[in-house]
Design a protein around this motif. Sequence first.
Motif, PDB file in Angstrom:
ATOM      1  N   THR A 483       0.510  -1.230  -0.359  1.00  0.00           N
ATOM      2  CA  THR A 483       0.686  -0.022  -0.152  1.00  0.00           C
ATOM      3  C   THR A 483       0.927   1.315  -0.241  1.00  0.00           C
ATOM      4  O   THR A 483       0.216   2.478  -0.179  1.00  0.00           O
ATOM      5  N   GLY A 484       2.314   1.043   0.253  1.00  0.00           N
ATOM      6  CA  GLY A 484       3.224   2.206   0.673  1.00  0.00           C
ATOM      7  C   GLY A 484       2.625   3.552   1.409  1.00  0.00           C
ATOM      8  O   GLY A 484       3.159   4.533   1.981  1.00  0.00           O
ATOM      9  N   LEU A 485       1.761   2.739   2.256  1.00  0.00           N
ATOM     10  CA  LEU A 485       2.185   3.558   4.115  1.00  0.00           C
ATOM     11  C   LEU A 485       2.479   3.104   5.225  1.00  0.00           C
ATOM     12  O   LEU A 485       3.015   1.987   5.659  1.00  0.00           O
ATOM     13  N   CYS A 486       2.588   3.854   5.734  1.00  0.00           N
ATOM     14  CA  CYS A 486       3.475   3.760   6.792  1.00  0.00           C
ATOM     15  C   CYS A 486       2.529   2.410   8.101  1.00  0.00           C
ATOM     16  O   CYS A 486       1.599   3.676   8.522  1.00  0.00           O
ATOM     17  N   ALA A 487       3.982   1.363   8.879  1.00  0.00           N
ATOM     18  CA  ALA A 487       3.065   1.267   9.899  1.00  0.00           C
ATOM     19  C   ALA A 487       3.345   1.826  11.162  1.00  0.00           C
ATOM     20  O   ALA A 487       2.536   1.949  12.303  1.00  0.00           O
ATOM     21  N   GLN A 488       4.768   1.989  11.411  1.00  0.00           N
ATOM     22  CA  GLN A 488       5.028   1.952  12.497  1.00  0.00           C
ATOM     23  C   GLN A 488       6.402   2.943  12.709  1.00  0.00           C
ATOM     24  O   GLN A 488       7.103   2.139  11.066  1.00  0.00           O
ATOM     25  N   THR A 489       5.909   4.095  13.151  1.00  0.00           N
ATOM     26  CA  THR A 489       7.569   4.541  13.128  1.00  0.00           C
ATOM     27  C   THR A 489       8.949   4.420  14.805  1.00  0.00           C
ATOM     28  O   THR A 489       8.238   4.697  16.015  1.00  0.00           O
ATOM     29  N   PHE A 490       9.946   4.645  14.704  1.00  0.00           N
ATOM     30  CA  PHE A 490      10.711   4.203  15.970  1.00  0.00           C
ATOM     31  C   PHE A 490      11.385   5.303  15.510  1.00  0.00           C
ATOM     32  O   PHE A 490      12.116   6.097  15.280  1.00  0.00           O
ATOM     33  N   TYR A 491      11.444   6.320  17.516  1.00  0.00           N
ATOM     34  CA  TYR A 491      12.057   7.115  18.147  1.00  0.00           C
ATOM     35  C   TYR A 491      12.744   7.503  19.461  1.00  0.00           C
ATOM     36  O   TYR A 491      12.928   5.870  20.343  1.00  0.00           O
ATOM     37  N   GLY A 492      13.789   7.333  19.066  1.00  0.00           N
ATOM     38  CA  GLY A 492      14.850   7.263  20.112  1.00  0.00           C
ATOM     39  C   GLY A 492      16.198   8.061  19.751  1.00  0.00           C
ATOM     40  O   GLY A 492      17.241   8.467  20.617  1.00  0.00           O
ATOM     41  N   HIS A 493      17.031   7.608  18.952  1.00  0.00           N
ATOM     42  CA  HIS A 493      18.434   8.129  18.291  1.00  0.00           C
ATOM     43  C   HIS A 493      18.242   9.347  18.594  1.00  0.00           C
ATOM     44  O   HIS A 493      17.103  10.205  18.027  1.00  0.00           O
ATOM     45  N   LEU A 494      19.642  10.438  19.016  1.00  0.00           N
ATOM     46  CA  LEU A 494      19.494  11.332  18.733  1.00  0.00           C
ATOM     47  C   LEU A 494      20.382  12.222  17.363  1.00  0.00           C
ATOM     48  O   LEU A 494      21.121  13.362  17.863  1.00  0.00           O
ATOM     49  N   HIS A 495      21.149  10.813  16.220  1.00  0.00           N
ATOM     50  CA  HIS A 495      21.308  11.319  16.079  1.00  0.00           C
ATOM     51  C   HIS A 495      20.890  11.045  14.389  1.00  0.00           C
ATOM     52  O   HIS A 495      20.173  10.352  14.336  1.00  0.00           O
ATOM     53  N   SER A 496      21.669  11.343  12.880  1.00  0.00           N
ATOM     54  CA  SER A 496      21.853  10.467  12.323  1.00  0.00           C
ATOM     55  C   SER A 496      21.232   9.393  12.321  1.00  0.00           C
ATOM     56  O   SER A 496      22.837   8.821  12.464  1.00  0.00           O
ATOM     57  N   VAL A 497      20.103   8.523  12.083  1.00  0.00           N
ATOM     58  CA  VAL A 497      20.789   6.879  11.654  1.00  0.00           C
ATOM     59  C   VAL A 497      21.163   6.669  10.602  1.00  0.00           C
ATOM     60  O   VAL A 497      20.510   7.144   9.257  1.00  0.00           O
ATOM     61  N   ASN A 498      22.113   5.849  10.216  1.00  0.00           N
ATOM     62  CA  ASN A 498      22.766   5.154   9.176  1.00  0.00           C
ATOM     63  C   ASN A 498      22.499   4.211   8.418  1.00  0.00           C
ATOM     64  O   ASN A 498      22.674   4.069   7.556  1.00  0.00           O
ATOM     65  N   HIS A 499      22.220   3.299   9.627  1.00  0.00           N
ATOM     66  CA  HIS A 499      21.616   1.944   8.827  1.00  0.00           C
ATOM     67  C   HIS A 499      21.257   1.209   9.793  1.00  0.00           C
ATOM     68  O   HIS A 499      20.791   1.109  11.055  1.00  0.00           O
ATOM     69  N   ALA A 500      19.524   0.338   9.335  1.00  0.00           N
ATOM     70  CA  ALA A 500      19.009  -0.506   9.787  1.00  0.00           C
ATOM     71  C   ALA A 500      18.421  -1.101   9.597  1.00  0.00           C
ATOM     72  O   ALA A 500      18.844  -1.569   8.508  1.00  0.00           O
TER      73      ALA A 500
END
Length: 605
Positions: A483-500
Motif C-alpha cells: 500500500t505504500g503506507l507507514c505502519a510504525q515509526t521508531f524514535y530514540g536516536h539523537l543523531h542521524s540513523v546511518n543504517h537499520a
Amino acid sequence: MAGNVDTDKYYVEKEEIAVDSDDEFVYEEVPVDDDPVPPELEEDLDAAVRTLREANEDADARLQREPPPKPAVVQKPEVVDDFVRNFLIHMGLGRTLDCFQTEWYELQEKGLLKYNEIGTVPDVYTRNQEMENEIEFLRKEASKYKNAALKAKETYVKLRKERDFHRMHHKRVVQEKNKLIDDIKRLKRHYSQYAPNMEALKARYEAAMKEKMLANLERDRAVGQVNGLQSTIKSMEGFHGSANKENKTEAKGPTQTALLLERQKKALGSDGDVADLPSNFKRYPNDSEFPVDNGVNPYLNQVKAPPGHVTRTGGFRLSNTFSAHSHPISGVALHPRKQILATSSDDHTWKMWAVPSGDIIMTGEGHSDWVSDCDFHPAGSSLATTSGDSTVKIWDFSKAACVHTFTDHTAAVWSCSWHTCGDFLATSSMDNTAKVWDINSLRCRFTLRGHADSVNTIEFLPFSNTLLSSSADKTMSLWDARTGLCAQTFYGHLHSVNHATFNLRGDTIASCDSYGVVKLWDVRVVAPMASFEVGPHPANKLAFDPSGGVLAIASNDSTIKMYEIGTGQIQSLVGHEDAVQCLCFDRSGEFMVSGGSDSTVRIWS
C-alpha cells in the motif's frame, strides 16, 4: 789655568758584538703533499684563509684606532756600582763584593771617581740583556709552535688517511649504485616485454570467467525450463480427460476469457462504478502481484547456531585481503547461491569477485557518479546498483549489460533491496523518499513519503512485504510495500540513523547512528531492548549473523565491532587501514566480508 785642564784622553775602541742567531736550531721540513686537493676542500680552505685574513685586518685596524696602553712600570737604567754589585751577587762572589764596596767608598770619599765613570751602565749591555731575554722567549715560543706543527701534521695525516678511506668507500658505493641502476634498467626492459602479455592474459582470463558464469546461468535456466516442461507435461497428461470436457463446453458458448475481456472493455468505456470491474482487473497489465505475506522464512530451518557461539565474537580472523577498487568501497553483496561477491565503489564502477580467492569475474561501468550500493537478485541472475547520479540500474549477467535505468529520484540514491520474489526493488534517496519499483512493468509502484530528511537505507524483511527505512531525521519506519503506507515509526536516536536491519527471524531490529550509538529494538512492543556506544566514531553499517546471536558493526575508526547479544561482550577486529563502510555475512555464517575506505575487501573467517 793650564794645570786645571783635564789632560785625560778618550779613545773610541771598536768592539765586535756577537749576535745570537737561531742557526743552531735544526728545523724539520714538512713535505708538500702532491696529491690534488678536491675542489670542494679547496673552496673550504680558501674560505677559511679569507676569514682569517679578515679577522687579522679587523684586529690591526682596532689596534691602530686604539693606542697601546702605557706600561705601569718604567724601567730605569742601572748605575755602574749597582750593576757590579748585582753581578757579583748573581755570581756568588761575596768576598769580592766586600772588597769592591770598601775600595769603591774609599775612592768616592777621596773624590777620585768622576761622574762619567760612576754613571749609568752603557746601553749596549742593557740591550744585550734584553735581547738575551727575548731570544730565550722566542726559543720557548719556537719550541711550542714546533710541537703544535708536529701535532697538526699528525692530525693532517690522520685526516688524509680518513679522506682516502671515505673516497675509496664512496667510489665503491658509486660503482654498486651504477651496477644496481643498470640491473634495474635491464629488469624494466625485461618486464616491459611481459606487460602486454600479462594484460592480454588478464583480459582473456576475465573473458573466460565471464563466459563460465554466463554458461552456468544458461545451464541453470535450461534446467529450470526442463523441470517446468516436465511438470507441464505431467499436468497435461493428468488433466487430459477434463480438458476434453472443457472443449465441449466451449463449443456451446463464449469462453470465460472472452467474457472477462468484454467486461473490461465495458468498464473502461463507461462511467460506471469501480466495483463493476473484475477482481483481477489491472490498469497496468504488466504489473506484478505482491505475494501472500504468510510470515514463514524457510531459511530459519537451515540455520543452526555454531557450537560455542557464545564466544563467536572472538572467533573471526582475517583470512584474505585484496585491493578491489581505486577509491573507497561503499557496498558489498554476496550471491544467494554461489561464492561470488559484488562490490560498489566511489570510482563509478561495480565489480564481481570470486571468494575467497579474490579473482575478478566482471566489471560494470555506466554510472556517472559514485556507486553507493548493490544487491543481487534473489535468483542470482541480475544485480541492482544505486548511485550518486540519482539513478538505479538493473544489470543482466546473461547480456553482460545494463537492461534498465530508473530515473524518478531527484537526488542521490543511497541503498537498494530486492523483494524475495524478485519482482520488486526498493530504493532510498537523499530526496527524503523511498520508492518501490516493479521490475516487470518497469515503473514506480509506490513512493514512500514521511521522513523529514534523507532516507539513508531501505531493506525488505525476507519473505515479507514489510520494508524498514532509516533516515537522517533520527527515526526509523516500517512500511507496507503493498500500500505504500507507514505502519510504525521508531524514535530514540539523537543523531542521524546511518543504517537499520532485521535479524533473520524478523523480531529484532538493529540500528546505528552517526555518533556510534547502536540500539536493538523489539518489533512486537516497538521499544528498545538494548543500547550501547561504539563511538565517538560513526557506525556505518550493521549485520546480524545467521544465528542472530552476533551483531557486526562497521565503524569509522577502521575496526569492526563484534557484539554478543546474549552477554553484551564487544570485541574489535583490526585489519582495515581506514574507515569500514560496509560488511555482510554469508548465509552459513562461516565467513564475513567487509569493505572500507582503504579500497580493500577483507574476508574474515
